[in-house]
Design a protein around this motif. Sequence first.
Motif, mmCIF file in Angstrom:
data_model
loop_
_atom_site.group_PDB
_atom_site.id
_atom_site.type_symbol
_atom_site.label_atom_id
_atom_site.label_comp_id
_atom_site.label_asym_id
_atom_site.label_seq_id
_atom_site.Cartn_x
_atom_site.Cartn_y
_atom_site.Cartn_z
ATOM 1 N N ALA A 113 0.889 -1.075 -0.012
ATOM 2 C CA ALA A 113 0.112 -0.012 0.058
ATOM 3 C C ALA A 113 0.983 1.123 0.018
ATOM 4 C CB ALA A 113 -0.875 0.151 1.280
ATOM 5 N N LEU A 114 1.920 1.355 0.884
ATOM 6 C CA LEU A 114 2.876 2.347 0.933
ATOM 7 C C LEU A 114 3.484 2.508 -0.439
ATOM 8 C CD1 LEU A 114 3.600 2.568 4.697
ATOM 9 C CD2 LEU A 114 1.777 3.728 3.468
ATOM 10 N N GLN A 115 4.064 1.517 -1.023
ATOM 11 C CA GLN A 115 4.948 1.414 -2.126
ATOM 12 C C GLN A 115 4.188 2.049 -3.301
ATOM 13 O OE1 GLN A 115 5.735 -2.762 -2.038
ATOM 14 N NE2 GLN A 115 7.560 -2.643 -1.214
ATOM 15 N N ILE A 116 2.655 1.792 -3.316
ATOM 16 C CA ILE A 116 1.762 2.227 -4.293
ATOM 17 C C ILE A 116 1.839 3.799 -3.984
ATOM 18 C CG2 ILE A 116 -0.500 2.323 -5.029
ATOM 19 C CD1 ILE A 116 -0.674 -0.618 -4.328
ATOM 20 N N ALA A 117 1.535 4.295 -3.002
ATOM 21 C CA ALA A 117 1.562 5.634 -2.798
ATOM 22 C C ALA A 117 3.123 6.284 -3.106
ATOM 23 C CB ALA A 117 1.311 5.826 -1.096
ATOM 24 N N ARG A 118 4.141 5.620 -2.749
ATOM 25 C CA ARG A 118 5.398 6.005 -3.076
ATOM 26 C C ARG A 118 5.532 6.086 -4.603
ATOM 27 N NH1 ARG A 118 9.779 3.322 -4.856
ATOM 28 N NH2 ARG A 118 11.796 3.971 -4.622
ATOM 29 N N PHE A 119 4.955 5.194 -5.586
ATOM 30 C CA PHE A 119 5.024 5.767 -7.057
ATOM 31 C C PHE A 119 4.375 6.814 -7.428
ATOM 32 C CE2 PHE A 119 6.634 1.179 -7.279
ATOM 33 C CZ PHE A 119 7.682 1.421 -8.300
ATOM 34 N N VAL A 120 3.013 6.818 -6.734
ATOM 35 C CA VAL A 120 2.144 8.056 -6.969
ATOM 36 C C VAL A 120 2.897 9.406 -6.812
ATOM 37 C CG1 VAL A 120 0.367 9.431 -6.248
ATOM 38 C CG2 VAL A 120 -0.037 6.715 -6.432
ATOM 39 N N ALA A 121 3.670 9.548 -5.722
ATOM 40 C CA ALA A 121 4.421 10.686 -5.187
ATOM 41 C C ALA A 121 5.786 10.707 -6.294
ATOM 42 C CB ALA A 121 4.831 10.454 -3.471
ATOM 43 N N LEU A 122 6.235 9.929 -6.169
ATOM 44 C CA LEU A 122 7.452 10.043 -7.276
ATOM 45 C C LEU A 122 7.277 10.300 -8.634
ATOM 46 C CD1 LEU A 122 9.729 7.311 -6.019
ATOM 47 C CD2 LEU A 122 10.401 9.634 -5.721
ATOM 48 N N HIS A 123 6.198 9.611 -9.408
ATOM 49 C CA HIS A 123 6.123 9.759 -10.698
ATOM 50 C C HIS A 123 4.731 10.288 -11.235
ATOM 51 C CE1 HIS A 123 9.690 7.684 -10.558
ATOM 52 N NE2 HIS A 123 9.340 6.494 -9.962
ATOM 53 N N GLY A 124 3.645 10.215 -10.212
ATOM 54 C CA GLY A 124 2.215 10.888 -10.657
ATOM 55 C C GLY A 124 1.750 9.572 -11.284
ATOM 56 N N ARG A 136 10.990 4.394 5.819
ATOM 57 C CA ARG A 136 11.764 4.799 4.663
ATOM 58 C C ARG A 136 10.830 5.080 3.525
ATOM 59 N NH1 ARG A 136 15.742 -0.404 4.581
ATOM 60 N NH2 ARG A 136 17.118 0.438 6.518
ATOM 61 N N LEU A 137 9.834 4.309 3.181
ATOM 62 C CA LEU A 137 8.684 4.812 2.357
ATOM 63 C C LEU A 137 7.983 6.037 2.523
ATOM 64 C CD1 LEU A 137 7.089 1.238 1.751
ATOM 65 C CD2 LEU A 137 8.490 2.455 0.115
ATOM 66 N N LEU A 138 7.516 6.469 3.502
ATOM 67 C CA LEU A 138 7.113 7.434 4.126
ATOM 68 C C LEU A 138 7.973 8.804 3.968
ATOM 69 C CD1 LEU A 138 5.120 6.547 7.332
ATOM 70 C CD2 LEU A 138 4.035 7.289 5.153
ATOM 71 N N ARG A 139 9.289 8.746 4.419
ATOM 72 C CA ARG A 139 10.380 9.802 3.984
ATOM 73 C C ARG A 139 10.409 9.948 2.610
ATOM 74 N NH1 ARG A 139 13.900 12.851 3.583
ATOM 75 N NH2 ARG A 139 15.706 13.211 4.975
ATOM 76 N N THR A 140 10.456 8.891 1.614
ATOM 77 C CA THR A 140 10.683 9.015 0.424
ATOM 78 C C THR A 140 9.514 9.752 -0.092
ATOM 79 O OG1 THR A 140 11.874 7.386 0.167
ATOM 80 C CG2 THR A 140 11.129 7.954 -1.861
ATOM 81 N N LEU A 141 8.114 9.315 0.247
ATOM 82 C CA LEU A 141 6.931 9.976 -0.256
ATOM 83 C C LEU A 141 6.625 11.136 0.159
ATOM 84 C CD1 LEU A 141 3.403 7.941 0.412
ATOM 85 C CD2 LEU A 141 3.787 10.657 1.117
ATOM 86 N N ILE A 142 6.984 11.814 1.312
ATOM 87 C CA ILE A 142 6.878 13.319 1.461
ATOM 88 C C ILE A 142 7.810 14.098 1.004
ATOM 89 C CG2 ILE A 142 8.229 13.455 3.600
ATOM 90 C CD1 ILE A 142 4.260 14.377 3.394
ATOM 91 N N SER A 143 8.836 13.573 0.523
ATOM 92 C CA SER A 143 9.798 14.643 -0.109
ATOM 93 C C SER A 143 9.599 14.406 -1.716
ATOM 94 C CB SER A 143 11.240 14.241 0.261
ATOM 95 O OG SER A 143 11.463 14.269 1.527
ATOM 96 N N ALA A 144 8.834 13.716 -2.395
ATOM 97 C CA ALA A 144 8.894 13.443 -3.736
ATOM 98 C C ALA A 144 8.063 14.681 -4.487
ATOM 99 C CB ALA A 144 8.060 12.237 -3.963
ATOM 100 N N PRO A 145 8.190 14.894 -5.786
ATOM 101 C CA PRO A 145 7.451 15.936 -6.463
ATOM 102 C C PRO A 145 6.024 15.747 -6.595
ATOM 103 C CG PRO A 145 9.268 14.814 -7.816
ATOM 104 C CD PRO A 145 9.066 14.048 -6.511
ATOM 105 N N HIS A 146 5.401 14.682 -6.222
ATOM 106 C CA HIS A 146 4.007 14.450 -6.446
ATOM 107 C C HIS A 146 3.433 14.237 -4.915
ATOM 108 C CE1 HIS A 146 4.110 15.009 -10.679
ATOM 109 N NE2 HIS A 146 4.951 14.226 -10.746
#
Length: 415
Positions: A151-162, A191-201
């Motif tokens: 679930a968080l990996q999916i949110a991370r892909f959304v945050a990184l690449h839209g 780790r996933l949340l840290r990446t997610l919150i800093s990502a472009p999306h």
Amino acid sequence: MTRALLIPPALPEAILAVARRLETDRHTAHVTGECLADLLCGRPRRHYTLCTTASPRDLATLFPRAVPTRAAGVVWQLPTAAGPVDLLPLLDGRSIEDTLSQRGLTILAMAWRPVRDAWLDPQGGRADLAAGRLRTVGLPEQALERAPLLALQIARFVALHGDVPEAALEAALGKLDAASLERSPAVMRGRLLRTLISAPHAGEAVALLARTRLDAALGVRSKSDTPSLLERAPEDPAIRFAIWLRGSKPGRFFRKHRIERELADDVIELLAAHPLERNFSPRRRASLERLERIPAAQRSALFWLRAQELEGAPEDAVSALARRDFDALLDAFTQHLEAESERRRASPLALDGQGVMDTLGIDPGPRVGEALAFLRARVAASPDTNEAATLRALLREWARQDPRGQSEQQDEPVG
């Protein structure tokens, strides 16, 4: 969203050389996972992944510089000129097809054998990647049940690449409960949340978590303006976490997900001062001095955040009062900084001419005037440096860089 994919991907020569070495020794070498997805999209990589039929013993023999990074030799890492490459041996008689079938998302369930330019894409991952679509391998509910961290990996892909989850996947995310999510390792969640919150999306990812109520499972009470604020916020993770965690219990959140203490402390300090007009008074000097003690970067972030919040707030009596109090604080604090700056500029130097001569070991002369002018310029730029010990240190450094005249008597002829 549609993307043009690079087929074949542009694999650095150093990584291709590793694949060739494996194939020459009669082992297969496939590029897989997120590494392959990034290469297909032309995104920069500093870390690569090769899945191989070579055993851990084979890898140790073929690549003496490779070291195991997981127990039982599950992953080996080899340094190369293009960056490290993770070598994943297929253990227990598993095939590359078996490995791909266990991947959570179709865009990760692809493999490319660069030496032969051969593809394995049983789940249609390339089409999903080109469309910016997130789908699971198999039914979404079953995939999330097997690996709730997905679930968080999916949110991370959304945050990184839209990327956008398909409707069935988003519906399944909404059925995942907190207990299931907490079965995943806390360090990995962090780790996933840290990446997610800093990502472009990040805003889009947080909106997804809110729609599926996963934010509540994570311990967050999202506000309606959070996604739009995140889209405009600086990339600083402390500021972005502060935006997301407004109204939540940040200490509990950071402990629960094992996010580093230094970052957690920064966020907690920001939220303790937010909103500014409730925590600082424009009419009390002590309050303005306390606000001044907040580091400048954090202070600017707090003023920016509150201004953005109030700009988007509804036109009612409560918001009008908050805007009035915020504007009064901003005006008072601006005047306070100007007055303090002027006062410090007018203060005499903490080091006089005699102090300059004692520090540099020189006699009266033009050099003393030059040193005092240097010190005045430094204090004008940074009033906090106007302390005797600090000025002496600055003076010694100045003299080392321009030592002329430092004991003028040495330049006089002897006899």
